[in-house]
Design a protein around this motif. Structure first.
Motif, PDB file in Angstrom:
ATOM      1  N   ARG A  16       1.496 -29.939  -0.544  1.00 16.31           N
ATOM      2  CA  ARG A  16       1.769 -28.686   0.181  1.00 16.31           C
ATOM      3  C   ARG A  16       1.165 -28.722   1.584  1.00 16.31           C
ATOM      4  N   MET A  17      -0.054 -29.230   1.684  1.00 16.74           N
ATOM      5  CA  MET A  17      -0.726 -29.250   2.978  1.00 16.74           C
ATOM      6  C   MET A  17      -0.057 -30.229   3.939  1.00 16.74           C
ATOM      7  N   ILE A  18       0.349 -31.386   3.414  1.00 14.36           N
ATOM      8  CA  ILE A  18       1.024 -32.371   4.266  1.00 14.36           C
ATOM      9  C   ILE A  18       2.374 -31.831   4.723  1.00 14.36           C
ATOM     10  N   GLU A  19       3.097 -31.176   3.811  1.00 11.84           N
ATOM     11  CA  GLU A  19       4.384 -30.574   4.174  1.00 11.84           C
ATOM     12  C   GLU A  19       4.181 -29.502   5.247  1.00 11.84           C
ATOM     13  N   GLY A  20       3.104 -28.710   5.107  1.00 12.35           N
ATOM     14  CA  GLY A  20       2.791 -27.695   6.112  1.00 12.35           C
ATOM     15  C   GLY A  20       2.459 -28.309   7.457  1.00 12.35           C
ATOM     16  N   ALA A  21       1.727 -29.433   7.447  1.00  6.45           N
ATOM     17  CA  ALA A  21       1.377 -30.113   8.697  1.00  6.45           C
ATOM     18  C   ALA A  21       2.626 -30.650   9.387  1.00  6.45           C
ATOM     19  N   ARG A  22       3.551 -31.194   8.596  1.00  5.37           N
ATOM     20  CA  ARG A  22       4.788 -31.704   9.183  1.00  5.37           C
ATOM     21  C   ARG A  22       5.640 -30.573   9.764  1.00  5.37           C
ATOM     22  N   ALA A  23       5.669 -29.444   9.063  1.00  3.15           N
ATOM     23  CA  ALA A  23       6.414 -28.286   9.568  1.00  3.15           C
ATOM     24  C   ALA A  23       5.821 -27.804  10.887  1.00  3.15           C
ATOM     25  N   ASP A  24       4.485 -27.853  10.987  1.00  5.77           N
ATOM     26  CA  ASP A  24       3.816 -27.444  12.227  1.00  5.77           C
ATOM     27  C   ASP A  24       4.174 -28.399  13.361  1.00  5.77           C
TER      28      ASP A  24
ATOM     29  N   ILE B 156       7.915 -32.067  17.901  1.00  8.38           N
ATOM     30  CA  ILE B 156       7.652 -33.493  17.669  1.00  8.38           C
ATOM     31  C   ILE B 156       8.847 -34.118  16.970  1.00  8.38           C
ATOM     32  N   GLN B 157       9.358 -35.221  17.524  1.00  7.60           N
ATOM     33  CA  GLN B 157      10.537 -35.870  16.961  1.00  7.60           C
ATOM     34  C   GLN B 157      10.212 -36.533  15.619  1.00  7.60           C
ATOM     35  N   ASP B 158      11.131 -36.428  14.666  1.00 13.97           N
ATOM     36  CA  ASP B 158      10.969 -37.014  13.319  1.00 13.97           C
ATOM     37  C   ASP B 158       9.684 -36.565  12.655  1.00 13.97           C
ATOM     38  N   ALA B 159       9.331 -35.285  12.869  1.00  7.98           N
ATOM     39  CA  ALA B 159       8.079 -34.762  12.299  1.00  7.98           C
ATOM     40  C   ALA B 159       8.088 -34.819  10.777  1.00  7.98           C
ATOM     41  N   ASP B 160       9.293 -34.661  10.179  1.00  8.04           N
ATOM     42  CA  ASP B 160       9.376 -34.651   8.718  1.00  8.04           C
ATOM     43  C   ASP B 160       9.103 -36.021   8.105  1.00  8.04           C
ATOM     44  N   LYS B 161       9.063 -37.062   8.956  1.00 13.14           N
ATOM     45  CA  LYS B 161       8.763 -38.413   8.470  1.00 13.14           C
ATOM     46  C   LYS B 161       7.399 -38.902   8.940  1.00 13.14           C
ATOM     47  N   ALA B 162       6.646 -38.030   9.587  1.00 11.38           N
ATOM     48  CA  ALA B 162       5.353 -38.430  10.141  1.00 11.38           C
ATOM     49  C   ALA B 162       4.430 -38.929   9.035  1.00 11.38           C
ATOM     50  N   PRO B 163       3.855 -40.135   9.197  1.00  9.15           N
ATOM     51  CA  PRO B 163       2.942 -40.653   8.169  1.00  9.15           C
ATOM     52  C   PRO B 163       1.600 -39.940   8.227  1.00  9.15           C
ATOM     53  N   ILE B 164       1.300 -39.159   7.196  1.00  7.72           N
ATOM     54  CA  ILE B 164       0.031 -38.424   7.141  1.00  7.72           C
ATOM     55  C   ILE B 164      -0.711 -38.869   5.883  1.00  7.72           C
ATOM     56  N   PRO B 165      -1.779 -39.643   6.012  1.00  8.10           N
ATOM     57  CA  PRO B 165      -2.508 -40.136   4.835  1.00  8.10           C
ATOM     58  C   PRO B 165      -3.119 -38.982   4.032  1.00  8.10           C
ATOM     59  N   ASP B 166      -3.151 -39.138   2.708  1.00  9.87           N
ATOM     60  CA  ASP B 166      -3.750 -38.121   1.838  1.00  9.87           C
ATOM     61  C   ASP B 166      -5.196 -37.826   2.217  1.00  9.87           C
ATOM     62  N   ASP B 167      -5.893 -38.863   2.681  1.00  7.04           N
ATOM     63  CA  ASP B 167      -7.332 -38.704   2.956  1.00  7.04           C
ATOM     64  C   ASP B 167      -7.617 -37.650   4.015  1.00  7.04           C
ATOM     65  N   VAL B 168      -6.635 -37.401   4.882  1.00 12.87           N
ATOM     66  CA  VAL B 168      -6.836 -36.413   5.951  1.00 12.87           C
ATOM     67  C   VAL B 168      -7.123 -35.036   5.361  1.00 12.87           C
ATOM     68  N   PHE B 169      -6.398 -34.687   4.307  1.00 10.25           N
ATOM     69  CA  PHE B 169      -6.514 -33.349   3.725  1.00 10.25           C
ATOM     70  C   PHE B 169      -7.216 -33.313   2.367  1.00 10.25           C
ATOM     71  N   ARG B 170      -7.582 -34.482   1.812  1.00 14.91           N
ATOM     72  CA  ARG B 170      -8.112 -34.498   0.442  1.00 14.91           C
ATOM     73  C   ARG B 170      -9.341 -33.606   0.255  1.00 14.91           C
ATOM     74  N   PRO B 171     -10.364 -33.663   1.126  1.00 19.90           N
ATOM     75  CA  PRO B 171     -11.533 -32.795   0.907  1.00 19.90           C
ATOM     76  C   PRO B 171     -11.152 -31.315   0.854  1.00 19.90           C
ATOM     77  N   GLN B 172     -10.255 -30.897   1.756  1.00 20.73           N
ATOM     78  CA  GLN B 172      -9.839 -29.497   1.796  1.00 20.73           C
ATOM     79  C   GLN B 172      -9.008 -29.147   0.562  1.00 20.73           C
TER      80      GLN B 172
END
Length: 436
Positions: A315-323, A329-345
């Motif tokens: 959910r958080m990664i999907e929200g970040a891509r939507a933002d 940002i071009q191809d935002a829906d395919k942006a590579p966002i590692p799980d570790d970025v949001f895992r603690p939160q």
């Protein structure tokens, strides 16, 4: 037959499901007959397609559909019998070596944890308070006056001062070369309001109409323009016009222009105070709620279901891509966002949700219809037509659900503060509002 639940690791469990082959075959036969009555094929009249032809075309997909349905029913029946609360979706695989006439499946899944809440009487929660002061009202009035200020041109020999609006031409160069975004004509900005970098404002301040100046400017390392961030530049600026700001006086006329019901200075101040007090109340509630919930979570012991954490991460990664997409940002829906970025939160959110849910169940802190109604009416009170806002909330179950969640959190907060050691701390209005 009793369901046997095998513990694999922490919250992971396994059960074996048994399905009679005859039951699957019977249901497949029923569904294929239903298909045969409706299917259309070249060379046959509707409803007259032979069963062997229907089975040849639709048999495999119908078999898979029935097996999925039967396995799902068996799994739901098993977890109900075992009184399990599962987190996420199970992984189900067929087992080999089942006796003739049976099919066996292993279902591996996670359960929600047992939550061990600590003694709230041993928890200390800092509860903050704040008041709306005359200074806060004055500051708000000044903001309203700024929004309605007018500008008049200074005499030609008048130097640019704080709060003046200046019109300039400028061109910047790095190593003698122009750069993108570094040139503009008839550009306006207000001195002292942070619209430009400090070095730029300092250079323009004190200049007079018709004057030009060249000055060095260092772009900060974290500047939003990555091509120039951290680089040294030189700017040529020409001041074309200086305008002084005229702020409206605080009079009954100002109150009238702002649409205040009691169009007097006293009425304006009372209206502002009422609005600020409402905002202060909600901010205090939010800050104190967060402090209380964090104190509760700090005392709890529990394992986190990986499925719940992963769902929150998704959910958080999907929200970040939507933002990113909303920012162009071009191809935002395919942006590579590692799980570790949001895992603690994500882990913190899941932990908090499980702890709060357990406290609510244990102490009957669910939201009542009266509490939900009172909260909606309070939210609506700041609008011109409160009744329309109330109807808007009650017309949508998802909006009502959001209000219910807030009320439950308020109930939990009140419960924690009634049990814990509370220390009171007064903070200034500006500190609460995050103003300097």
């Amino acid at each position: 037959m009793a369901v046997t639940v095998e513990t694999l690791e922490k919250l992971e469990r396994k059960i074996t499901l048994t399905l009679p082959v005859s039951a699957i075959a019977a249901e497949v036969d029923v569904r294929l007959k239903r298909v045969a009555r409706q299917v259309k094929m070249d060379g046959f009249r509707p409803g007259k397609v032979p069963m062997n032809v229907v089975a040849q075309r639709y048999g495999y997909s119908t078999q898979m559909e029935v097996m999925n349905d039967k396995v799902g029913e068996a799994f739901n029946s098993a977890i109900q019998e075992a009184k399990l609360r599962i987190a996420g979706q199970p992984r189900i695989n067929e087992k080999e070596g089942a006796p003739e006439g049976e099919m066996h499946f292993d279902a591996i899944f996670e359960v929600y944890p047992e939550v061990k809440l600590g003694e709230l009487s041993a928890v200390t929660v800092e509860k903050i308070s704040a008041e709306v002061t005359d200074a806060a009202i004055d500051k708000t009035i000044d903001i309203l006056r700024k929004q309605r200020r007018t500008f008049a041109q200074r005499p030609a020999d008048g130097a640019a001062q704080e709060s003046d609006r200046v019109t300039i031409d400028f061109e910047g160069k790095i190593d003698g070369e122009p750069f993108q975004g570094g040139k503009a004509e008839d550009f306006q900005f207000l001195l002292g309001e942070g619209q430009m970098l400090k070095e730029f404002e300092d250079a323009v301040r004190g200049m007079k109409s018709g004057e030009s100046k060249t000055f060095p400017l260092s772009f900060p390392a974290d500047y939003h323009g990555k091509d120039v961030a951290g680089k040294q530049s030189d700017f040529l600026v020409t001041l074309k016009k200086v305008e002084v700001a005229n702020m409206p006086d605080v009079t009954d006329e100002l109150a009238k222009s702002l649409g205040v019901a009691d169009a007097t200075v006293a009425g304006l101040r009372a209206d502002i105070k009422n609005n600020l007090e409402r905002e202060v109340k909600f901010r205090l509630l939010g800050r104190n709620k967060q402090a209380a919930l964090e104190a509760l979570a700090s005392q709890a012991e529990l394992d986190l279901p990986n499925a719940s954490v992963q769902a929150e991460l998704d959910r958080m990664i999907e929200g970040a891509r939507a933002d990113l997409k909303s920012r162009g940002i071009q191809d935002a829906d395919k942006a590579p966002i590692p799980d570790d970025v949001f895992r603690p939160q994500a882990e913190k959110r899941v932990r908090m949700g499980l702890v709060v849910a357990d406290l609510v169940r244990a102490n009957n802190l669910q939201a009542t219809a009266e509490q939900i109604k009172a909260h909606i009416e309070e939210l609506a009170s700041s609008y011109e037509k409160p009744a329309d806002v109330v109807r808007w909330y009650y017309s949508d179950m998802s909006r009502l659900g959001e209000v219910e969640a807030v009320v439950i959190e308020n109930n939990v907060t009140d419960f924690i503060l009634s049990q814990a050691k509370v220390t009171d701390k007064a903070v200034s209005f500006d500190e609460l509002m995050g103003q300097s």
